[in-house]
Scaffold this active site. Structure first.
Site, short mmCIF file in Angstrom:
data_model
loop_
_atom_site.label_atom_id
_atom_site.label_comp_id
_atom_site.label_asym_id
_atom_site.label_seq_id
_atom_site.Cartn_x
_atom_site.Cartn_y
_atom_site.Cartn_z
N LYS A 36 -5.34 0.52 0.18
CA LYS A 36 -5.44 -0.44 1.29
C LYS A 36 -5.69 -1.84 0.72
O LYS A 36 -6.48 -2.01 -0.21
CB LYS A 36 -6.60 0.01 2.18
CG LYS A 36 -6.71 -0.70 3.51
CD LYS A 36 -7.83 -0.03 4.33
CE LYS A 36 -8.00 -0.64 5.70
NZ LYS A 36 -9.10 0.06 6.45
N SER A 55 -7.64 1.26 10.92
CA SER A 55 -7.08 0.14 10.22
C SER A 55 -6.34 0.51 8.93
O SER A 55 -5.56 -0.30 8.44
CB SER A 55 -8.18 -0.86 9.90
OG SER A 55 -9.11 -0.30 9.00
N SER A 69 -11.06 4.41 10.85
CA SER A 69 -9.95 3.74 10.16
C SER A 69 -9.29 4.53 9.04
O SER A 69 -8.20 4.19 8.61
CB SER A 69 -10.43 2.40 9.61
OG SER A 69 -10.52 1.44 10.65
#
EC number: 3.5.1.4
Lengths: 536, 536
Positions: free
Chosen positions: B134, B209, B233
């Site tokens: 990420k 996310s 997330s």
């Protein structure tokens, strides 16, 4: 504002305190030392009120005491009675107790004795061990005022989790002990029960905030004690009173049921831990508690059992002689030099420990003690109208009202400081730091203003154990350093407070600090060091 | 205010994103599925660009991949190249990557191959395993904008600690992945890189996310992935994309070097953890990381090694079908009923789990996400002048400016709620809770508003693992419940969003939740459950 004058509100607590004392065990008027006799540590031996066996019992470690009971040589009733008697004398001389729990203690002792008689077995590793407990640690059905007049009607709904676990193991709670107003003094006085004094020198503070516990263990009124520590509150009393005390890493010992203003403040965590009269009793306390897996009830705790660690002298001790802000008084300096020499001679690797910016650490921890500007404490004080004590004002002045974002910023600084200190210990190959607990051996009453020698390990969340050096203030060896030029105003204030004649007979203590979560290793290393010092 | 229009500021990041793609590996125009083709999950197999070996490699678990390399059957270069090629197609179809790191990845693969050639040994348990990461997890020398235009000049000074540890073990980082503005959407769109979509149905969100990670693992662009989770997330993307994801208990995995607004907020801790394509790869990831004792560098971590746990079916699963606030959509309900039946038939003890006041939990966690009222995030957004996205506004509206004392009060409520939930699990004899990850199988783009099925485990700080059921939305079986009467406005909103034709082909996932710190046991139980489901 209060419905009644604060002087009225405290009467019930004072009456509980007075009436809980068994008058038969008090020193008669002719045996009471005069007010001029400052050192009362030997009164239990000299007063004639305790039998030889009672003296022996009260000077035995918790671990050995349990062995005697397990062997049927002593009964729990004998043990508890001995401590109750000694503690009653302690109360007369030191005002350390807020409440005796004689009836409950003797009833439980009788139960334990009956159990032993029937089964031939003890109920657990603390069978019959009398423990004193700081007042703000909840005891079911009893008032928990936490040193605030406004809270004198507050009844604990249940025993604190730590108390429950110790009771499960056979411990007996016989006396609750004094603490200062707001719990944020390294001293021990409040408007309800007054001032607790130091058994080695009654002009001196027993330390605080677990000052009643310091006096209790120093005078051997209990075999173990329970204190709490957010800035030195277990360690200062243990050091000042010549006993042992342990501040574990946070989130190891169960804290549930401790009654403290400002619950939910998590930036600097208050911890609960033992005071004792030996290092092995600290291990016994810790293993007894953690073997019961308190994390299965108090879910914030870390599920780390107490490890057995084999003591070895294969470690490196850094000697921290001076934090760079305030120079310790001569007896403390002498004590550290003594340890350094003896340890080196015994083959322990000893290096000098240059402190890692303790002033930076203090500037982080100081505002975190009262990030609401002390509003929480002030409102409780205003509620009763009790006078705010000078040391309460002193502590509350550390804080100012922070925003949530300012609090975050300090949390980040705290984490950076912790990482930096840990990295320094690794880089320099230092496993443990031997250091002062306080600028001096003990503070005069009302004067412990300087917290950094203990509070630095609170912000760092490193385990720290206090143990006596065996040395005491020496009027010849510990003269004022007349040529010393203080570095700053705080250093000057503390320098000017020293004169050997003010601290006659006070014990010199060591603080040994380990790395985060190295609780077991820290106690094990302290045992090795103490053994070497005893042989020297 | 910004010095330049925000549209200018993002150009460098967009150019890095575009230029980092190896054009040779792109699908030629005639192989690109039409916009109407929503399900692209099989394109790697059908497009003809990947060899059979490359397909085999990219569909092998990390653990097995390492075995092949250790046996000399595959080289790290082959492995990384296979994933880079597949990920390039993934990027064309899903827009999941913010940056490929092809050169670094191939260079490291060559080093590993040279090492293996010389020594006959792999460098560690993740030798040659390609990992996607990420974007806001720091990679040394690369931009870390965390989804904010204002931060496009922010260069990570070093690799995040987790990345370092994985690299030590031989892992190769080949691609960085997309995330939403503010990182507080269960969706994946920002003003810099645009929108990531779901490989099973490109009209659907990949979750967020860590949405780029969801797409990455769902499309098998990487063998392992790294996401972060403060409200779901890691878990929403894993569930939406048909992959695996794990939210560990806080303070186990090293978080240092993750770049997130609001550092120092500790009431609800963001955690970092793996996404994968098997449960055993989650164990491999966790043991590889924790075996390196990250707590010796990141001192806030708990020193708990990753334990080996032998899977057994001697546990009780509570099935949580509905949180009492929002009823899950029909495919989720069908999936849970399927699991309940299969597990019971296999002799696993299954009971119904009545949720413990999830609305209370949500009311505690909601204000704790933004106790500064979102001021921190808003000021970063204002700095660049980029438009605030609707889901950012939605999330920031959870918060209001709290005082420090109000924050404390929520901390106390959080602890009470945790203790209450834990006590309920013990009382009811439930070891694990099998539950929805989200109200539906996946959200339509821009619509994931309901966080409670994941966020409840964040406030409770319980470990939670996502794994696919093997089932997918079925147009016949998963019809709208026409007779359902929503209980409240939120329930109505979510009910009205469902129609089976909107969610064609979407996978149905499970979330299995364990007790605080029972991370290892939770993964082990999920393995047992998955095995039983696979055999059914």
């Amino acid at each position: 504002m209060a419905n009644q004058p604060w002087q009225e509100a405290i009467k019930e607590c004072q009456s509980i305190q007075e009436n809980s004392v068994n008058k038969e065990w008090l020193l008669p008027a002719d045996k009471i030392p005069s007010a001029e006799q400052l050192n009362v540590i030997d009164v239990p031996k000299t007063c004639g009120l305790l039998t030889a066996k009672e003296l022996e019992i009260t000077e035995t470690s918790a671990g050995d005491m349990v062995k005697k009971m397990a062997a049927g040589e002593w009964t729990a009733t004998e043990v508890v009675t001995s401590f109750l008697k000694r503690a009653t004398i302690g109360q007369q001389l030191l005002n350390f107790a807020t409440e005796f729990m004689t009836e409950d203690a003797l009833a439980r002792a009788a139960e334990l004795d009956a159990h032993f008689k029937t089964t031939g077995k003890i109920v657990g590793p603390l069978h019959g061990v009398p423990i004193s407990v700081k007042e703000h640690v909840g005891i079911k059905g009893r008032i928990c005022h936490t040193g605030y007049v406004a809270w004198v009607k507050n009844i604990a709904p249940e025993d604190a989790l730590l108390v429950k676990l110790l009771k499960n193991a056979g411990a007996i709670f016989h006396v609750r002990t004094n603490e200062p107003q707001s719990l944020m003094h390294l001293d021990c006085t409040n408007n309800i029960h007054g001032t607790t004094v130091n058994p080695w020198n009654r002009k001196l503070s027993p330390g605080g905030s677990s000052g009643g516990e310091g006096a209790s263990l120093g005078f051997k009124c209990a075999a173990l004690g329970i204190g709490t520590d957010i800035g030195g509150s277990i360690r200062a009393p243990a050091a000042f009173c010549g006993s042992y005390g342990f501040r574990p890493t946070a989130l190891r010992n169960p804290y549930k049921g401790v009654i403290l203003a400002g619950d939910g403040q998590e930036s600097i965590k208050c911890v609960i831990g033992p005071l004792s009269n030996s290092l092995s009793d600290i291990e016994l306390f810790q293993s007894t508690v953690l073997d019961q897996e308190p994390w299965d009830e108090e879910t914030s705790l870390v599920p780390l059992p107490w490890k057995e660690v084999t003591p070895t002298k294969e470690f490196t001790v850094g000697i921290l002689r001076d934090d760079g802000i305030v120079r310790p008084h001569p007896p403390i300096t002498r004590g550290l030099e003594h340890a350094a020499q003896v340890l080196k001679a015994a083959g322990v690797k000893v290096v000098e420990w240059e402190p890692v910016d303790h002033s930076v650490g203090w500037e982080i921890v100081k505002p975190l003690y009262f990030p609401d500007g002390g509003a929480c404490q002030r409102s409780i004080l205003e509620e009763s109208g009790e006078p705010i004590m000078p040391l309460t004002e002193w502590a509350l002045d550390y804080g100012r009202q922070l925003t949530v974002a300012e609090n975050w910023d300090l949390n980040v600084q705290r984490e950076e400081y912790r990482a930096r200190y840990h990295a320094a210990m690794k880089e320099r190959g230092v496993d443990f730091i031997l250091c002062p607990t306080y600028v001096g051996v003990a503070a005069e009453l009302g004067t412990p203003h300087y917290w950094v020698y203990t509070a630095i390990w609170n912000i760092l969340d490193q385990p720290a154990v206090i143990f006596p050096s065996g040395l005491h203030v020496d009027q010849e060896l510990d003269k004022i350093e007349t040529d010393y030029k203080p570095r700053n105003d705080v250093d000057k204030r503390e320098y000017e407070r020293y004169a050997p004649e003010k601290f006659v007979d006070a014990p010199i203590a060591y603080q040994l600090v380990g790395k985060h979560y190295k609780d077991e290793e820290t106690i094990a290393a302290a045992k090795v060091i103490e053994e070497i010092l005893k042989k020297a």
